[in-house]
Design a protein around this motif. Structure first.
Motif, mmCIF file in Angstrom:
data_model
loop_
_atom_site.group_PDB
_atom_site.id
_atom_site.type_symbol
_atom_site.label_atom_id
_atom_site.label_comp_id
_atom_site.label_asym_id
_atom_site.label_seq_id
_atom_site.Cartn_x
_atom_site.Cartn_y
_atom_site.Cartn_z
ATOM 1 N N ARG A 164 0.850 -1.181 0.000
ATOM 2 C CA ARG A 164 0.000 0.000 0.000
ATOM 3 C C ARG A 164 0.890 1.236 0.000
ATOM 4 N NH1 ARG A 164 -4.984 -1.994 4.030
ATOM 5 N NH2 ARG A 164 -5.989 -3.219 2.403
ATOM 6 N N TYR A 165 1.165 1.721 -1.205
ATOM 7 C CA TYR A 165 2.033 2.872 -1.363
ATOM 8 C C TYR A 165 1.366 4.128 -0.802
ATOM 9 C CZ TYR A 165 4.443 -0.081 -4.835
ATOM 10 O OH TYR A 165 5.109 -1.095 -5.488
ATOM 11 N N PHE A 166 2.131 4.868 -0.022
ATOM 12 C CA PHE A 166 1.657 6.161 0.452
ATOM 13 C C PHE A 166 2.085 7.216 -0.584
ATOM 14 C CE2 PHE A 166 0.389 3.681 3.900
ATOM 15 C CZ PHE A 166 -0.433 4.438 4.737
ATOM 16 N N ASN A 167 2.437 8.402 -0.215
ATOM 17 C CA ASN A 167 2.719 9.450 -1.214
ATOM 18 C C ASN A 167 4.138 9.319 -1.745
ATOM 19 O OD1 ASN A 167 0.349 10.678 0.392
ATOM 20 N ND2 ASN A 167 0.533 11.981 -1.406
ATOM 21 N N VAL A 168 4.264 8.675 -2.889
ATOM 22 C CA VAL A 168 5.575 8.389 -3.469
ATOM 23 C C VAL A 168 6.006 9.560 -4.349
ATOM 24 C CG1 VAL A 168 6.958 6.708 -4.725
ATOM 25 C CG2 VAL A 168 4.887 5.949 -3.516
ATOM 26 N N TYR A 169 7.281 9.926 -4.252
ATOM 27 C CA TYR A 169 7.837 10.987 -5.085
ATOM 28 C C TYR A 169 9.247 10.603 -5.500
ATOM 29 C CZ TYR A 169 10.509 12.443 -0.933
ATOM 30 O OH TYR A 169 11.368 12.465 0.132
ATOM 31 N N GLY A 170 9.731 11.204 -6.577
ATOM 32 C CA GLY A 170 11.082 10.916 -7.039
ATOM 33 C C GLY A 170 11.153 10.849 -8.552
ATOM 34 N N PRO A 171 12.329 10.500 -9.098
ATOM 35 C CA PRO A 171 12.540 10.521 -10.545
ATOM 36 C C PRO A 171 11.650 9.560 -11.311
ATOM 37 C CG PRO A 171 14.383 9.468 -9.404
ATOM 38 C CD PRO A 171 13.540 10.106 -8.355
ATOM 39 N N GLN A 172 11.419 9.915 -12.572
ATOM 40 C CA GLN A 172 10.668 9.120 -13.550
ATOM 41 C C GLN A 172 9.153 9.345 -13.481
ATOM 42 O OE1 GLN A 172 13.498 7.903 -15.530
ATOM 43 N NE2 GLN A 172 12.737 5.833 -15.408
ATOM 44 N N GLU A 173 8.707 10.432 -12.868
ATOM 45 C CA GLU A 173 7.266 10.690 -12.774
ATOM 46 C C GLU A 173 6.801 11.811 -13.701
ATOM 47 O OE1 GLU A 173 5.740 12.332 -9.153
ATOM 48 O OE2 GLU A 173 7.601 13.377 -8.661
ATOM 49 N N ASN A 174 7.669 12.285 -14.577
ATOM 50 C CA ASN A 174 7.350 13.436 -15.439
ATOM 51 C C ASN A 174 6.055 13.258 -16.221
ATOM 52 O OD1 ASN A 174 10.244 13.177 -14.891
ATOM 53 N ND2 ASN A 174 10.474 15.039 -16.112
ATOM 54 N N HIS A 175 5.811 12.063 -16.714
ATOM 55 C CA HIS A 175 4.669 11.801 -17.575
ATOM 56 C C HIS A 175 3.329 11.886 -16.855
ATOM 57 C CE1 HIS A 175 5.471 8.021 -15.513
ATOM 58 N NE2 HIS A 175 4.214 7.717 -15.731
ATOM 59 N N GLU A 306 17.499 18.865 -11.683
ATOM 60 C CA GLU A 306 18.456 19.813 -12.250
ATOM 61 C C GLU A 306 19.338 19.150 -13.307
ATOM 62 O OE1 GLU A 306 19.001 22.955 -11.994
ATOM 63 O OE2 GLU A 306 18.266 23.722 -10.072
ATOM 64 N N LYS A 307 19.828 17.955 -12.990
ATOM 65 C CA LYS A 307 20.837 17.311 -13.850
ATOM 66 C C LYS A 307 20.235 16.638 -15.068
ATOM 67 C CE LYS A 307 24.178 16.413 -10.134
ATOM 68 N NZ LYS A 307 24.847 15.342 -9.322
ATOM 69 N N SER A 308 19.078 16.007 -14.907
ATOM 70 C CA SER A 308 18.561 15.183 -16.009
ATOM 71 C C SER A 308 17.106 15.456 -16.340
ATOM 72 C CB SER A 308 18.721 13.703 -15.656
ATOM 73 O OG SER A 308 17.876 13.366 -14.559
ATOM 74 N N GLY A 309 16.535 16.475 -15.733
ATOM 75 C CA GLY A 309 15.129 16.743 -15.965
ATOM 76 C C GLY A 309 14.225 15.808 -15.203
ATOM 77 N N GLY A 310 14.800 15.035 -14.287
ATOM 78 C CA GLY A 310 13.982 14.148 -13.459
ATOM 79 C C GLY A 310 13.995 12.696 -13.886
ATOM 80 N N TYR A 311 14.948 12.340 -14.742
ATOM 81 C CA TYR A 311 15.049 10.953 -15.197
ATOM 82 C C TYR A 311 16.251 10.260 -14.588
ATOM 83 C CZ TYR A 311 11.524 12.268 -18.609
ATOM 84 O OH TYR A 311 10.370 12.705 -19.195
#
Length: 313
Positions: A164-175, A306-311
């Motif tokens: 049961r994922y709570f509020n997940v954040y981090g790279p690869q969510e741009n879409h 900053e470095k990769s646009g979030g990827y």
């Protein structure tokens, strides 16, 4: 061979990265690239093949291939979706079919549930039915499969783990657009020379924010422990205000400002103002790693943006 449904998505692609870091790349990614920008999530991860979800028949695939595990992360994650028929078919029926065929072929299954099953959290955030009351059809689709699984646990023959994922954040969510994390949106507002926008009253809105690397770590823990099955909360166990994300970013971007905007009518009665996972069951299962603090996770994510646009770099 391992299958990752939703492998071009946010959490799915990070799970593939986690498997790659273990030297595993014989991975089948199943997803839908109608949103073509998701291809960028695949650029820096290694996998054996990609199959469009409409062309993928899991019953035939498991019958004809030696599959060790399925990480079922593919689902509609739009909490504002109003088409209940679509949501139940895409999230509930698909997960149910995946579970049943995995059991038939003795394939281990790790699937994405959601903290949204707890609704407003009035009864707490423990993996028990007394705490569960979904507020929208997305949450109900996740809740209904968890209930289905609980009815069949006594008969399972291969590992099944729901997180049961709570509020997940981090790279690869741009879409994800509007459904991307607050940290993602605030960073982009700063870069566009705009104030960081928060709903009025956000100091009273507290969520359990978990960095995606920690989500991957929990998944890998259960992958390493095939004797452990169940439905587990996947959060830090600590709720923090949305304002803390803004405060962390203000340390990095000293000229950043905050603007408070009216709370939208469309979210009234459908919005979790407080979430805080009870991680007793997860700890009792043996997961003992510390979780990334919201401040350090936000700053780490900002560096990647900053470095990769979030990827994934």
């Amino acid at each position: 061979m391992i299958i990752v449904t939703g492998g071009a998505g946010f959490i799915g692609s990070n799970i593939v990265k986690g498997l790659n870091e273990r030297g595993i790349d014989k991975i089948i990614i199943v997803d839908n690239l109608s949103n073509a920008s998701k291809h960028k999530n695949l650029n820096k991860i290694k996998f054996y093949d990609y199959i469009d979800k409409t062309d993928f028949n899991i019953k035939e695939f498991l019958a004809n291939n030696n599959v060790k595990a399925v990480f079922h992360q593919g689902a509609s994650s739009n909490t504002m979706e109003t088409d209940g028929k679509y949501m139940m078919k895409n999230n509930y029926e698909c997960t149910k079919d995946t579970f049943n065929v995995c059991q038939k072929h003795n394939v281990r299954l790790f699937y994405a549930s959601s903290a949204s099953v707890y609704g407003n959290g009035d009864n707490g955030f423990i993996e028990e039915e007394k705490c569960e009351y979904p507020l929208n059809v997305y949450a109900f689709s996740k809740y209904q499969f968890d209930r289905y699984l609980n009815q069949h646990f006594a008969d399972i023959e291969s590992q099944v783990v729901g997180l049961r994922y709570f509020n997940v954040y981090g790279p690869q969510e741009n879409h994800k657009g509007k459904m991307a994390s607050v940290a993602f949106h605030m960073f982009n507002q700063i870069k566009n020379n705009e104030p960081m926008k928060l709903f009025e009253g956000s100091e009273n809105f507290r969520r359990d924010f978990i960095y995606v690397d920690d989500v991957v770590s929990v998944n890998m823990f259960f992958y390493d422990n095939p004797d452990k099955s169940g439905i587990f909360n996947c959060g830090t166990g600590h709720a923090e205000s949305f304002c803390e994300i803004a405060n962390a970013l203000k340390e990095k971007y000293i000229n950043a400002k905050v603007e408070y905007i009216p709370f939208p009518d469309s979210l009234k009665g459908k919005y979790q103002t407080f979430t805080e996972s009870n991680i007793t069951k997860l700890r009792n299962a043996g997961y003992d790693k510390p979780f990334t603090s919201l401040k350090s996770g936000t700053l780490k994510y900002a560096e990647i943006l900053e470095k990769s646009g979030g990827y994934i770099i």
